[in-house]
Design a protein around this motif. Structure first.
Motif, PDB file in Angstrom:
ATOM      1  N   GLN A  30     125.054  73.569  33.248  1.00 36.77           N
ATOM      2  CA  GLN A  30     126.337  74.188  32.971  1.00 36.77           C
ATOM      3  C   GLN A  30     126.357  74.732  31.539  1.00 36.77           C
ATOM      4  O   GLN A  30     125.397  74.583  30.799  1.00 36.77           O
ATOM      5  N   LEU A  31     127.485  75.343  31.181  1.00 32.26           N
ATOM      6  CA  LEU A  31     127.512  76.103  29.937  1.00 32.26           C
ATOM      7  C   LEU A  31     127.236  75.241  28.714  1.00 32.26           C
ATOM      8  O   LEU A  31     127.859  74.220  28.493  1.00 32.26           O
ATOM      9  N   ARG A  85     126.668  69.428  30.221  1.00 34.38           N
ATOM     10  CA  ARG A  85     126.213  68.994  31.525  1.00 34.38           C
ATOM     11  C   ARG A  85     125.064  69.868  31.988  1.00 34.38           C
ATOM     12  O   ARG A  85     125.084  71.084  31.807  1.00 34.38           O
ATOM     13  N   PRO A 139     127.490  82.565  37.766  1.00 34.97           N
ATOM     14  CA  PRO A 139     128.496  81.992  38.661  1.00 34.97           C
ATOM     15  C   PRO A 139     129.665  82.942  38.885  1.00 34.97           C
ATOM     16  O   PRO A 139     130.054  83.678  37.981  1.00 34.97           O
ATOM     17  N   LYS A 140     130.180  82.912  40.101  1.00 28.48           N
ATOM     18  CA  LYS A 140     131.395  83.664  40.417  1.00 28.48           C
ATOM     19  C   LYS A 140     132.602  82.858  40.008  1.00 28.48           C
ATOM     20  O   LYS A 140     132.566  81.637  40.096  1.00 28.48           O
ATOM     21  N   PRO A 141     133.710  83.420  39.628  1.00 24.80           N
ATOM     22  CA  PRO A 141     133.878  84.861  39.396  1.00 24.80           C
ATOM     23  C   PRO A 141     133.402  85.237  37.987  1.00 24.80           C
ATOM     24  O   PRO A 141     133.687  84.542  37.046  1.00 24.80           O
ATOM     25  N   PHE A 142     132.694  86.334  37.925  1.00 23.08           N
ATOM     26  CA  PHE A 142     132.192  86.783  36.627  1.00 23.08           C
ATOM     27  C   PHE A 142     133.053  87.934  36.135  1.00 23.08           C
ATOM     28  O   PHE A 142     133.716  88.607  36.925  1.00 23.08           O
ATOM     29  N   GLY A 161     128.302  80.802  44.216  1.00 25.79           N
ATOM     30  CA  GLY A 161     129.737  80.663  44.509  1.00 25.79           C
ATOM     31  C   GLY A 161     130.342  79.659  43.555  1.00 25.79           C
ATOM     32  O   GLY A 161     131.360  79.895  42.938  1.00 25.79           O
ATOM     33  N   TYR A 162     129.728  78.530  43.467  1.00 25.45           N
ATOM     34  CA  TYR A 162     130.111  77.599  42.416  1.00 25.45           C
ATOM     35  C   TYR A 162     128.855  76.867  41.984  1.00 25.45           C
ATOM     36  O   TYR A 162     128.061  76.424  42.791  1.00 25.45           O
ATOM     37  N   ALA A 163     128.687  76.824  40.707  1.00 22.27           N
ATOM     38  CA  ALA A 163     127.438  76.295  40.187  1.00 22.27           C
ATOM     39  C   ALA A 163     127.470  74.779  40.177  1.00 22.27           C
ATOM     40  O   ALA A 163     128.218  74.174  39.435  1.00 22.27           O
ATOM     41  N   THR A 164     126.697  74.182  41.025  1.00 27.30           N
ATOM     42  CA  THR A 164     126.497  72.752  40.896  1.00 27.30           C
ATOM     43  C   THR A 164     125.206  72.577  40.112  1.00 27.30           C
ATOM     44  O   THR A 164     124.441  73.518  39.933  1.00 27.30           O
ATOM     45  N   TRP A 216     122.663  77.972  29.614  1.00 29.71           N
ATOM     46  CA  TRP A 216     122.915  76.771  30.444  1.00 29.71           C
ATOM     47  C   TRP A 216     122.199  75.567  29.848  1.00 29.71           C
ATOM     48  O   TRP A 216     121.075  75.669  29.378  1.00 29.71           O
TER      49      TRP A 216
END
Lengths: 511, 267
Positions: free
Chosen positions: B197-198, B194, B104-107, B84-87, B213
């Motif tokens: 993350q990307l 981070r 991660p959504k939304p894709f 839902g949200y990438a932590t 990532w």
């Protein structure tokens, strides 16, 4: 509490004054008493000598009537109690009080005691031995002085033949003087002291109380009230610093403390606010992501199928673009809400230096490099990542070693405290005796990929140093003299509050 | 009854499930659908699937449960997690639990296709890819390199340098699963990477997007200057000369604990 302090102080002051004044008064009275008594004594002695010499002629002429007259006259003078002359057997021959004439004085009487205390009578006496004070009838104090009348050739050879030459002492002249005036004076002095001491105690205590009130109680009361105000939550309250004394300084430090407290509270509030806002946005963003996935996917599909150059294609492109924008907004919100945990602790820079030296020690030893360490003890702590700071020092030490080369040299590393731009900083210096940096290259040393080591170096060591120091809110400076050596000066702020490294960069993070 | 199933989509949100199905059907993939973990297990028991695409938040058991279960019972089936949200936690956790990747959504279409294609190719060529030996680097010995390397699953790696910087790149298997690379998007210097993350976007023909990532957080010092001249370095030597960016790590101690020392993650 404050009444107790002032009471205690006043009791202590009163007791001190009482003791001091009492000691002072008593010694004054005693010495005054002694002086007055000795003066009376002297007077009495003179008087007694006067009587002796003035009656001598009459005695030699054997004219008792003349002696009586003289004694009567003198005895009437004020302050003289009694004048008596008695012979060796103690029979009173002359006295201003006629009733006494002919009476016998006991050898144990106070006027005889001085000579007759020993079994054989003494014949020569000093003045103090001749005087005596005693309480006469009616309790009045009196001072008596005896004056022995010695036999002289003129006495024994006189026509009356009253005294044989074998006698040493013919009789005694006894003058008694009243000490009433002295006692009166002393009593007056004592009375005065009894009034003065309590008055002084009262005055001093009163003064102390007034001073205590204005110098201590009032400013203290002010502080207590200010503390109460702050305790009740008003952190904006400040005291007006009016005084230049300890209380003034206390006011100042109170203000500083309150300011710090307010700042800390504001930060806590801010981070709490951000945290709850973060939870909220994370929840909302999460919910929005699902429908957004649908919008994005279906509009993309429609876009794929839309005829080229049609108005529908343009419209759908707008939908896709705006959906993607929505995604970026949500992503921004999520990034904002995300708290990146930082591992920042309180650091003793001396330990950092020791750790770094421990790591590069071997390398320096092999290259014959002498390290001199001058560390200031009790350095204030800085906030940061100890490992990163160790890395900074390793890089600086390795650079220094490389600058020195293989022919050996020295590295000086020191720590200290420096006040700069209104803030306290820990200052670490790493100096070497190496080749130095050419003047035109000094400005570039912190640039990434700048290297003087050819293919040996990555050119990143000092860029990393720079980045880490920036991250810690610090500064780094380089001073170099070609062929003489280079000094890197590192300044790290004490009590640096880290800016949260959370959200400025949102472009490339995924949802 | 066994029918062909390429991808099993496990998602309780109808619109997301349908969107995923539509995208996958465009690729001519056989798609099965499940609303929760129980349904998914029932399907997996009856059909052999090459890939499970599962949401993390599901009614009842979570996507993590399904991930663990799948790795244990159907080890040849790859799992891609939809978050839902990438932590950082989610991202790193999915790799530690053995997921192939996460999305991660939304894709969008390209992003989902990118990860699904890679996963399916990996599952098709699994033994060969797992046996892939570290290729010799141009300027360093592989052993020494291994000592300073940390891995985020079999996805990306970070290598620590003595000067305190770290280089980041993609794992060896990664380039083998891609279509022809058209473009590489890397963060600019001064930007932050981070963990989880990307780090980079690799664009391929047909609007396919492969996302890399980041294994570590840090401030970007520079991108690999050589790779901007020849993208195929990623292909030739992904763990050596093909590194992507160099960073100053921010929180090394904590983040290294979350990474693997082994080359292919949990196998």
């Amino acid at each position: 509490m404050r009444s107790q302090i002032s009471h205690r102080l006043m009791v202590a002051v009163a007791a001190t004054i009482l003791v001091a004044f009492s000691l002072f008064g008593v010694s004054l009275i005693v010495s005054q008493h002694e002086a007055m008594t000795s003066e009376i004594e002297l007077q009495a002695n003179q008087l007694s000598e006067t009587i002796k010499s003035s009656t001598r002629y009459a005695m030699l002429r054997n004219r008792p009537d003349q002696v009586h007259e003289i004694i009567d006259t003198i005895g009437q003078q004020e302050g003289i109690d009694q004048v008596r002359i008695f012979n060796k057997e103690g029979k009173v021959s002359y006295a201003d009080e006629k009733a006494l004439i002919g009476s016998l004085v006991d050898k144990d009487a106070e006027s005889c005691y001085a000579c007759h205390a020993a079994d054989a009578p003494l014949e020569r006496l000093s003045m103090s031995e001749r005087t005596r004070t005693f309480r006469a009838n009616g309790g009045r104090r009196a001072l008596g002085i005896i004056n022995p009348i010695y036999n002289t050739p003129s006495c024994s050879e006189s026509d009356c033949h009253a005294h044989p030459a074998s006698q040493t002492v013919l009789g005694v002249l006894d003058v008694t003087m009243s000490l009433e005036s002295v006692d009166r004076q002393m009593a007056a002095n004592r009375r005065r002291a009894l009034i003065l001491v309590p008055a002084a105690i009262l005055a001093a205590s009163g003064m102390i109380w007034i001073l205590f009130r204005s110098l201590v109680l009032k400013p203290m009361q002010r502080l207590v009230e200010a503390t109460d105000v702050v305790a009740s939550g008003n952190l904006d309250y400040r005291l007006e610093v009016k005084r230049n004394d300890e209380f003034g300084r206390l006011d100042e430090s109170f203000n500083a403390m309150t300011e710090k407290l307010a700042e800390a509270q504001k930060q806590i509030l801010q981070s709490n606010k951000l945290a709850s806002l973060g939870q909220l946005t994370a929840g909302i963003a999460h919910e929005i992501n699902n429908p957004l996935t649908g919008v994005l996917t279906y509009s993309s599909f429609l876009l794929k199928r839309a005829p080229a150059d049609s108005e529908m294609k343009e419209d759908l492109e707008t939908v896709v673009r705006e959906a993607k924008r929505c995604r970026e907004i949500v992503k921004g919100l999520l990034d904002f809400s995300r708290q990146v945990p930082t591992r920042k602790t309180s650091i003793d820079c001396n330990q950092v230096i020791d750790r770094a030296l421990g790591i590069v020690d071997n390398q320096l030893g092999v290259r014959n490099i002498q390290v001199t360490k001058t560390l200031q003890t009790d350095l204030p702590e800085v906030t940061g990542d100890a490992n990163q700071l160790v890395q900074v020092l390793i890089n600086l030490l390795v650079n220094a070693a490389d600058a020195i080369g293989d022919q050996g040299g020295e590295i000086f590393i020191s720590s200290g405290v420096k006040d700069l731009n209104g803030g306290r900083h820990v200052e670490i210096k790493v100096a070497d005796t190496g080749c130095g940096i050419p003047r035109d290259q000094v400005d570039q040393v912190f640039d990434p990929f700048f290297t003087s080591k050819g293919t040996e170096g990555t050119g990143l060591g000092l860029a990393v140093v720079w980045g880490i120091v920036q991250e810690h809110g610090g500064a780094i400076r380089v001073d170099s003299k070609p062929e003489r050596g280079t000094t890197f000066t590192l300044l790290l702020p004490v009590h640096f509050t880290l800016r949260p490294t959370t959200t400025e960069d949102t472009d490339d993070a995924p949802m | 009854m066994t029918h062909r199933c390429d991808v099993l989509v496990v998602e309780d949100e109808l619109v997301v499930r349908e969107a995923a199905r539509k995208i996958l059907l465009e690729e001519n993939l056989a798609v099965a659908m499940a609303n929760d973990v129980d349904e998914a297990v029932a399907i997996l028991e009856g059909t052999s699937c090459r890939l499970v695409l599962t949401d993390l938040m599901l009614p009842g058991a979570s996507g993590f449960d399904l991930l663990g279960l799948t790795r244990k019972r159907w080890p040849s089936t790859e799992v891609v997690v939809i978050t839902g949200y990438a932590t950082v936690d989610h991202a790193v956790m999915t790799f530690r639990e053995g997921a192939f990747d996460f999305v991660p959504k939304p894709f969008d279409i390209g992003e989902l296709l990118g990860v699904v294609r890679r996963a399916l190719r990996f599952s098709a060529d699994r033994p060969a890819l797992l046996a892939l030996a570290p290729s010799t680097s141009e300027d360093e010995v592989a052993d020494e390199r291994n000592d300073s390397c940390y891995f985020l699953g079999r996805h990306s790696w970070a290598r620590l340098h003595t000067d305190g910087s770290a280089t980041l790149g993609v794992a060896e298997t990664f380039p083998r699963l891609l279509d022809k690379i058209e473009q590489l998007e890397l963060p600019a210097p001064e930007e932050h990477s981070r963990q989880g993350q990307l780090l980079a976007r690799i664009l391929a023909q047909g609007e396919i997007v492969y996302r890399v990532w980041s294994p570590l957080s840090g401030t970007v010092l520079a991108a690999n200057p050589r790779i901007s001249h020849s993208i195929d370095l990623i292909d030739r030597d992904p763990c050596g000369a093909g590194w992507l960016i160099r960073i100053i790590p921010h929180d090394l101690d904590r983040e290294l604990e979350l990474l693997d020392r082994r080359r292919f993650g949990l196998e």
